[in-house]
Design an enzyme around this catalytic site. Structure first.
Site, PDB file in Angstrom:
ATOM      1  CD  GLU A  16      -2.429   7.355   6.000  1.00  0.00           C
ATOM      2  OE1 GLU A  16      -3.442   6.729   6.371  1.00  0.00           O
ATOM      3  OE2 GLU A  16      -1.265   6.979   6.232  1.00  0.00           O
TER       4      GLU A  16
ATOM      5  CD  GLU B 113      -2.501   1.338   2.698  1.00  0.00           C
ATOM      6  OE1 GLU B 113      -3.003   0.268   3.110  1.00  0.00           O
ATOM      7  OE2 GLU B 113      -2.575   2.412   3.313  1.00  0.00           O
TER       8      GLU B 113
END
Length: 572
Positions: free
Chosen positions: A389, A384
């Site tokens: 974020e 991933e």
């Protein structure tokens, strides 16, 4: 008529006429220098006897006065010597005998007042001022600059007697110190230049041609953007996506829409749709357009893979029941998660997303990528890539709030063994935060390196060279414990390269999550209203709505994840 002046042998000057100034005849006994009425001569260096005040009355007025009583001409009283010693005249100035002032005598001093002096006082405004007495600081008036002799200080010694050992004897260490200082400075500058050069050369760049895979500016309307021919696919689920998230993602235009060339992902309250009471008890909520079967094709019944259909995961993703006895509730927030699963993916290349993160407690915006196929196994074995974020909490949040953004890679040999702690980083804003404006979040990815940064390569969050296999990079133990069962670790990427598992096509995801129980929001930080391991974590979060919902703003935009553009290129 004879006057006292005639008796004294003093002949008065002829009368003065303003219109006949040029025809005046000087009396031989009382000669007065001629002065033009239109100019004022300089008095510098001129004797006092030769100076004529241009504002003083003519000699005829000075010599004679008029008796204010009889209106007869009166001579000036004879002058007398003043008392005391005469002042010493200035240098270059001829002293004149002091005479009785034109202003008369002081009253009540024993002098007898007369009509003559009284008449003279009537003309005092026409009289020239008396000469100033000489003082200790008086100097002669001169236009030439004066040179004064400077007094020599008695505190200074004779320069010939001062001791100057550095003149006669050279210190051998002074030259060494001089050379050493400049040598060290030169070496420091040279070392800095060498380091800058090699630092510049060490920055890995993408070489080769890049082909555009996706160029999205969100100028199309919402239906076109998310329609069958659009670039974006809405994932609909309320199962928490493996992170225990408290929102449900919907296909509603309330939560994902385009406006004025921007994409908005906006969180809303589920209670606005079904009411507050239904959130906590006695309500069954079903997502009729749930996409679990689309996003998890390997779990579909009849699939050719070896994975069996997980009915529990399906129902958890597509429906919920509120029950006050068990503490289960309907997800209190509705949001959105959009992907390019069906439109664009890439294997090595570049991604640029220009976005502004939302502001509000417990908001979790993310720009990230997942593999199109789980070639090496389920998450995180196939990898991933997290491009960005963040947390919507304010800058005072102790665990990196809205003034931080983070990039990372998730990977591991088992579903519960993630080595993300070895491949992550962040960047921070010291005087502002990432919710104030738009920033460019970028990914550069090849088979030899991967870099994640914000705005410029100098602000990199992660710069990783693929110089060793990921299994050895993880430094995993040979045996791990899964409960009471020991598991011998196997390398799932043994047949891959140093870039494996990040050597497969990935697609892009943009979503706005709320809360969660995976540790992204650590316990006991900034009055967090829930505990990750609590079975009623979502209930505790929903009951604290009055503390976190006001921080999302009332304008509907400050709490939204706003995206300006998305671009994807692939090496070709």
């Amino acid at each position: 008529m004879s006057t006292s002046a005639d008796k004294d042998g003093v002949k008065p000057p002829p009368p003065f006429y303003l219109s006949e100034n040029s025809k005046r005849i000087k009396d031989k006994s009382h000669s007065t220098p001629s002065v033009s009425n239109l100019s004022r001569p300089s008095t510098a260096g001129t004797a006092a006897s030769s100076i004529v005040n241009p504002f003083s009355p003519p000699a005829s007025i000075i010599s004679f006065s008029v008796d204010p009583i009889t209106n007869a001409s009166m001579p000036i009283a004879p002058t007398g010597q003043q008392e005391g010693q005469d002042p010493v005249p200035r240098l270059g100035v001829t002293a004149l005998p002091r005479s009785t002032s034109y202003y008369g005598t002081r009253p009540n001093t024993g002098d007898n007042p007369s009509r003559v002096t009284s008449g003279i006082r009537l003309r005092e405004t026409f009289a020239a001022p008396p000469a100033r007495p000489l003082t200790a600081v008086s100097t002669s008036v001169s236009l030439a600059p004066s040179k004064t002799t400077r007094m020599r200080s008695t505190m200074l010694e004779d320069p010939t007697t001062l001791d100057k050992p550095w003149v006669t004897t050279k210190d051998p260490y002074a030259r060494i110190a001089y050379l050493l200082t400049y040598s060290v400075a030169f070496l420091g500058i040279a070392a800095s230049a060498v380091r800058c050069y090699f630092g510049y050369k060490s920055v890995q760049l993408i070489t080769g041609n890049l082909c555009m895979v996706l160029d999205e500016d969100f100028t199309s309307d919402t239906d076109t953007t998310f329609g069958p021919n659009g670039n974006w696919f809405r994932e609909v689920s309320l199962g928490g996506f493996g992170n225990g998230e408290f929102e449900m993602t919907t296909s509603s235009s309330n939560n994902s829409y385009t406006s004025d060339g921007y994409l908005y992902i906006t969180p809303t309250l589920t209670s606005n749709m079904i009411g507050s009471d239904a959130i906590f008890n006695g309500y069954t909520y079903n997502l009729t357009d749930c996409t679990y079967n689309v996003t998890n094709p390997e779990a579909n019944p009849g699939s050719t893979n070896t994975t069996t259909f997980d009915a529990t995961a399906y129902y958890q993703s597509c429906g919920a029941v509120s029950n006050s006895t068990t503490g289960t509730i309907i997800n209190p927030i509705q949001s959105a998660r959009i992907t390019t699963r069906n439109s664009a993916s890439m294997r090595y290349g570049r991604v640029e997303v220009v976005a502004k993160v939302p502001r509000g407690d417990w908001l979790w915006p993310a720009i990230w990528m997942l593999p199109v196929n789980n070639t090496y196994g389920p998450w995180p074995m196939s990898g991933e890539i997290d491009i960005m974020e963040s947390r919507g909490n304010g800058p005072s949040y102790p665990d990196q709030g809205i003034n931080y953004v983070r990039g990372s890679l998730n990977w591991g040999p088992l579903s519960f063994l993630n080595a993300v702690s070895k491949t992550f980083g962040w960047w921070t804003q010291r005087r502002t935060d990432y919710g104030e404006g738009f920033h460019t979040y970028a990914l550069e990815w090849t088979d030899s390196f991967l870099r994640i940064y914000v705005d410029t390569r100098l602000h990199y969050m992660l710069d990783l060279s693929f110089n060793e296999p990921f299994f050895s990079r993880g430094d995993f133990p040979a045996v791990v414990q899964n409960g009471s069962e020991p598991i011998v670790l196997q390398n799932p990427w043994i047949n891959g390269t140093n870039a494996t598992p990040f050597d497969q096509p990935f697609y892009l995801i943009i979503n706005l999550a709320v809360g969660g129980t995976n540790g992204w929001f650590p316990d006991n930080a900034d009055n967090k209203p829930w505990l990750d391991n609590s079975p009623t974590a979502m209930l505790d979060f929903a009951q604290a709505q009055d503390t976190w919902y006001p921080t999302w703003g009332s304008d509907g935009e400050s709490g939204s994840f706003v995206v300006d553009s998305v671009k994807m290129w692939e090496l070709c």
